[in-house]
Write a protein that holds these residues in place. Structure first.
Motif, mmCIF file in Angstrom:
data_model
loop_
_atom_site.group_PDB
_atom_site.id
_atom_site.type_symbol
_atom_site.label_atom_id
_atom_site.label_comp_id
_atom_site.label_asym_id
_atom_site.label_seq_id
_atom_site.Cartn_x
_atom_site.Cartn_y
_atom_site.Cartn_z
ATOM 1 N N ALA A 1 0.842 -1.198 0.000
ATOM 2 C CA ALA A 1 0.000 0.000 0.000
ATOM 3 C C ALA A 1 0.876 1.246 0.000
ATOM 4 O O ALA A 1 0.634 2.203 -0.747
ATOM 5 C CB ALA A 1 -0.922 -0.008 1.219
ATOM 6 N N LEU A 2 1.916 1.221 0.819
ATOM 7 C CA LEU A 2 2.852 2.342 0.889
ATOM 8 C C LEU A 2 3.511 2.586 -0.464
ATOM 9 O O LEU A 2 3.625 3.730 -0.922
ATOM 10 C CB LEU A 2 3.910 2.052 1.950
ATOM 11 C CG LEU A 2 4.898 3.161 2.315
ATOM 12 C CD1 LEU A 2 4.176 4.378 2.839
ATOM 13 C CD2 LEU A 2 5.894 2.650 3.349
ATOM 14 N N LEU A 3 3.935 1.516 -1.141
ATOM 15 C CA LEU A 3 4.551 1.646 -2.459
ATOM 16 C C LEU A 3 3.576 2.246 -3.471
ATOM 17 O O LEU A 3 3.950 3.082 -4.299
ATOM 18 C CB LEU A 3 5.032 0.281 -2.950
ATOM 19 C CG LEU A 3 6.199 -0.362 -2.213
ATOM 20 C CD1 LEU A 3 6.535 -1.709 -2.842
ATOM 21 C CD2 LEU A 3 7.418 0.540 -2.227
ATOM 22 N N SER A 4 2.324 1.814 -3.412
ATOM 23 C CA SER A 4 1.327 2.307 -4.359
ATOM 24 C C SER A 4 1.058 3.794 -4.167
ATOM 25 O O SER A 4 1.032 4.560 -5.132
ATOM 26 C CB SER A 4 0.016 1.524 -4.198
ATOM 27 O OG SER A 4 0.192 0.166 -4.543
ATOM 28 N N PHE A 5 0.881 4.229 -2.931
ATOM 29 C CA PHE A 5 0.627 5.649 -2.672
ATOM 30 C C PHE A 5 1.860 6.488 -2.989
ATOM 31 O O PHE A 5 1.747 7.619 -3.468
ATOM 32 C CB PHE A 5 0.186 5.851 -1.221
ATOM 33 C CG PHE A 5 -1.149 5.243 -0.902
ATOM 34 C CD1 PHE A 5 -2.266 5.558 -1.662
ATOM 35 C CD2 PHE A 5 -1.300 4.344 0.150
ATOM 36 C CE1 PHE A 5 -3.518 4.992 -1.388
ATOM 37 C CE2 PHE A 5 -2.537 3.778 0.436
ATOM 38 C CZ PHE A 5 -3.646 4.101 -0.338
ATOM 39 N N HIS A 6 3.034 5.933 -2.750
ATOM 40 C CA HIS A 6 4.273 6.625 -3.102
ATOM 41 C C HIS A 6 4.353 6.838 -4.614
ATOM 42 O O HIS A 6 4.825 7.875 -5.085
ATOM 43 C CB HIS A 6 5.462 5.804 -2.611
ATOM 44 C CG HIS A 6 6.790 6.352 -3.014
ATOM 45 N ND1 HIS A 6 7.265 7.574 -2.594
ATOM 46 C CD2 HIS A 6 7.762 5.834 -3.820
ATOM 47 C CE1 HIS A 6 8.469 7.787 -3.111
ATOM 48 N NE2 HIS A 6 8.783 6.748 -3.861
ATOM 49 N N SER A 7 3.875 5.867 -5.383
ATOM 50 C CA SER A 7 3.908 5.973 -6.840
ATOM 51 C C SER A 7 3.046 7.133 -7.343
ATOM 52 O O SER A 7 3.352 7.737 -8.371
ATOM 53 C CB SER A 7 3.425 4.663 -7.477
ATOM 54 O OG SER A 7 4.299 3.599 -7.159
#
Length: 205
Positions: free
Chosen positions: A35-41
């Motif tokens: 989830a963190l990676l997705s929002f960071h993207s």
């Protein structure tokens, strides 16, 4: 993300929405890291630092709420004393690194019981333009930023260590593309021959 500057506003909006949807799906599944990676993207498209869109504001709020949760998990993985196993592409040769609740202690080989360097365990500030290292880096009082990556290889706990920014605030990048092999067996073999500096968990502490 690396070619976002070539995309038009409509494309960027589409991809940002896709990343947000993915992030929320991962959250429902309890997968905080993805989830963190997705929002960071979502934030990776704002290269010219224009005012944040509603999607970027939404993603940033999610990141701010997830950061403490995920970093707390990382700290738990790091806790304890680690012994130097392989030294590559790294100018420091501390024999041991020890993580406590709020401190990082460094030891030379001459004295494994008296730390030669003590730092506060302080995570580096979030940087939305850093596409590779943004969640597992610590900032020390001399301006250095160190990246710590926990992993388990063949049952052995390892902590990969990399100096991401030196005391002059100069960022460094180590290009090692072993993980990009398409063939699964070749990729596995290549990663087993990693060239990064790493420590192993000290079972005798």
């Amino acid at each position: 993300m690396l070619f976002a500057q070539d995309k038009n506003e409509k494309d960027i909006k589409y991809y940002q929405i896709q990343h947000i949807n993915s992030g929320n799906i991962f959250l429902k599944k309890g997968n905080d890291f993805n989830a963190l990676l997705s929002f960071h993207s979502v934030l990776g498209y704002n290269f010219d630092k224009n005012p944040m869109t509603e999607y970027e504001i939404y993603a940033r709020k999610k990141i701010d709420s997830l950061f403490p949760i995920y970093q707390k998990k990382e700290k738990e993985k790091w806790k304890g004393k680690w012994k130097l196993q392989q030294l590559q592409n790294f100018e420091y040769n501390y024999e041991y690194i020890e993580f406590k609740d709020s401190l990082v202690l460094f030891y030379k080989i001459e004295d494994a019981f008296k730390p030669c360097r003590i730092e506060n365990l302080k995570f580096a500030n979030y940087n939305d333009l850093d596409t590779l290292n943004f969640y597992n880096s610590l900032e020390f009082k001399n301006n250095e930023i160190w990246e710590f990556t926990f992993e388990v290889i063949n049952g052995e706990k390892r902590l990969k260590v990399y100096l991401l920014r030196d005391e002059n605030k100069v960022y460094r990048t180590l290009l090692d593309e072993r993980g990009l092999f398409r063939d699964e067996q070749k990729r596995k073999k290549a990663l087993e021959e990693e060239i990064l500096t790493y420590y192993v968990f000290d079972q005798n502490q």
